[in-house]
Scaffold this active site. Structure first.
Site, PDB file in Angstrom:
ATOM      1  N   ASP A   1       1.152  -1.171  -0.057  1.00 17.37           N
ATOM      2  CA  ASP A   1       0.215  -0.037   0.060  1.00 17.37           C
ATOM      3  C   ASP A   1       0.828   1.278  -0.112  1.00 17.37           C
ATOM      4  OD1 ASP A   1      -3.100   0.500   1.062  1.00 17.37           O
ATOM      5  OD2 ASP A   1      -1.790   2.379   1.154  1.00 17.37           O
TER       6      ASP A   1
ATOM      7  N   ASN B   1     -13.052  -3.191   2.217  1.00 17.03           N
ATOM      8  CA  ASN B   1     -13.967  -2.127   2.412  1.00 17.03           C
ATOM      9  C   ASN B   1     -14.865  -2.158   1.254  1.00 17.03           C
ATOM     10  OD1 ASN B   1     -12.741  -1.249   4.701  1.00 17.03           O
ATOM     11  ND2 ASN B   1     -11.172  -0.146   3.507  1.00 17.03           N
TER      12      ASN B   1
ATOM     13  N   GLU C   1     -12.312   3.524  -1.035  1.00 17.25           N
ATOM     14  CA  GLU C   1     -11.777   4.506  -2.067  1.00 17.25           C
ATOM     15  C   GLU C   1     -11.713   4.116  -3.413  1.00 17.25           C
ATOM     16  OE1 GLU C   1      -8.310   5.984  -0.205  1.00 17.25           O
ATOM     17  OE2 GLU C   1      -9.309   6.467   1.813  1.00 17.25           O
ATOM     18  N   VAL C   2     -11.001   2.814  -3.926  1.00 20.55           N
ATOM     19  CA  VAL C   2     -10.670   2.509  -5.005  1.00 20.55           C
ATOM     20  C   VAL C   2     -11.777   1.446  -5.413  1.00 20.55           C
ATOM     21  CG1 VAL C   2      -9.045   1.485  -6.515  1.00 20.55           C
ATOM     22  CG2 VAL C   2      -8.141   2.964  -4.596  1.00 20.55           C
TER      23      VAL C   2
ATOM     24  N   HIS D   1     -10.616  -5.383  -3.528  1.00 22.44           N
ATOM     25  CA  HIS D   1      -9.167  -5.678  -2.894  1.00 22.44           C
ATOM     26  C   HIS D   1      -9.308  -6.045  -1.600  1.00 22.44           C
ATOM     27  CE1 HIS D   1     -10.036  -1.186  -2.610  1.00 22.44           C
ATOM     28  NE2 HIS D   1      -9.578  -1.442  -1.249  1.00 22.44           N
TER      29      HIS D   1
HETATM   30  P1  AMP Z   1      -9.746   1.382  -0.002  1.00 23.03           P
HETATM   31  O1  AMP Z   1     -10.107   2.667   1.017  1.00 23.03           O
HETATM   32  O2  AMP Z   1     -10.118   0.062   0.797  1.00 23.03           O
HETATM   33  O3  AMP Z   1     -10.499   1.423  -1.248  1.00 23.03           O
HETATM   34  O4  AMP Z   1      -8.168   1.364   0.023  1.00 23.03           O
HETATM   35  C1  AMP Z   1      -7.554   1.769  -1.045  1.00 23.03           C
HETATM   36  C2  AMP Z   1      -6.253   1.687  -0.717  1.00 23.03           C
HETATM   37  O5  AMP Z   1      -5.288   1.884  -1.817  1.00 23.03           O
HETATM   38  C3  AMP Z   1      -5.799   2.737   0.265  1.00 23.03           C
HETATM   39  O6  AMP Z   1      -5.147   2.114   1.473  1.00 23.03           O
HETATM   40  C4  AMP Z   1      -4.395   3.615  -0.450  1.00 23.03           C
HETATM   41  O7  AMP Z   1      -3.339   3.970   0.312  1.00 23.03           O
HETATM   42  C5  AMP Z   1      -4.311   2.652  -1.500  1.00 23.03           C
HETATM   43  N1  AMP Z   1      -3.611   3.172  -2.769  1.00 23.03           N
HETATM   44  C6  AMP Z   1      -4.000   4.042  -3.551  1.00 23.03           C
HETATM   45  N2  AMP Z   1      -3.472   4.236  -4.555  1.00 23.03           N
HETATM   46  C7  AMP Z   1      -2.381   3.413  -4.546  1.00 23.03           C
HETATM   47  C8  AMP Z   1      -1.196   3.225  -5.301  1.00 23.03           C
HETATM   48  N3  AMP Z   1      -0.875   3.659  -6.382  1.00 23.03           N
HETATM   49  N4  AMP Z   1      -0.290   2.070  -4.917  1.00 23.03           N
HETATM   50  C9  AMP Z   1      -0.866   1.469  -3.872  1.00 23.03           C
HETATM   51  N5  AMP Z   1      -1.698   1.807  -2.825  1.00 23.03           N
HETATM   52  C10 AMP Z   1      -2.511   2.711  -3.397  1.00 23.03           C
END
Ligand code: AMP
Length: 116
Positions: free
Chosen positions: A32, A90, A98-99, A103
Site C-alpha cells: 500500500d 472495504n 476509495e478504489v 481488494h
Molecule cells: P480502500 O479505502 O479500501 O479502497 O483502500 C484503497 C487503498 O489503496 C488505500 O489504502 C490507499 O493507500 C491505496 N492506494 C491508492 N493508490 C495506490 C497506489 N498507486 N499504490 C498502492 N496503493 C494505493
C-alpha cells in the site's frame, strides 16, 4: 458498474507502477502506498469487479478459489501467520472504499488497533 479507469485497473495494465509482492495468473499483491501498519499489502484479483460482493457473485469458482489461495500464499511469504494479521475488505460508501476495484488489505507486523 465497473469503471476500468480506477487506479488498480491501471496497475493491472502496467500503466502505473506498484511495489509488487506476489503475482500469478489470477491475482496481484503489492505494498500500500500509504501504509497503516508496518506491513500493509493490498491484494487484487485480475478480474474486473468493484467489491467482495460482485467478485463472489460473478467470478467463476476457479478464480475465486485461486484468489483466496493467493492470499494464503502471501501470508506465508510474509511470515505473518504466527503473530497474526488483519484481513480487511472495504465496500462502498458505508464501508469507506476509495478504489472501486475489489481488494483486500493485509495488515500485520505490529498490533493493529481496534476497529473503532
Ligand atoms: P480502500 O479505502 O479500501 O479502497 O483502500 C484503497 C487503498 O489503496 C488505500 O489504502 C490507499 O493507500 C491505496 N492506494 C491508492 N493508490 C495506490 C497506489 N498507486 N499504490 C498502492 N496503493 C494505493
Amino acid at each position: 458498474m465497473y469503471d476500468d479507469n480506477n487506479i488498480f485497473a491501471k496497475i493491472l495494465r502496467n500503466e502505473i507502477p506498484c511495489d509488487k509482492i506476489y503475482e500469478d495468473d489470477f491475482s496481484l499483491f503489492f505494498n500500500d502506498i500509504n501504509p497503516q501498519a508496518k506491513i500493509h499489502v493490498l491484494g487484487i484479483p485480475k478480474y474486473p469487479c468493484i467489491d467482495f460482493y460482485e467478485f463472489t457473485s460473478k467470478a467463476d469458482n476457479k478464480i475465486i478459489i485461486s484468489f483466496f489461495k493467493s492470499v494464503n500464499t502471501v501470508i506465508e511469504k510474509l511470515n505473518i501467520n504466527n503473530k497474526g494479521f488483519r484481513l480487511i475488505s472495504n465496500s462502498g460508501e458505508h464501508g469507506g472504499q476509495e478504489v472501486p476495484h475489489y481488494h483486500v488489505h493485509i495488515l500485520a507486523g505490529e498490533k493493529i488497533g481496534s476497529l473503532r
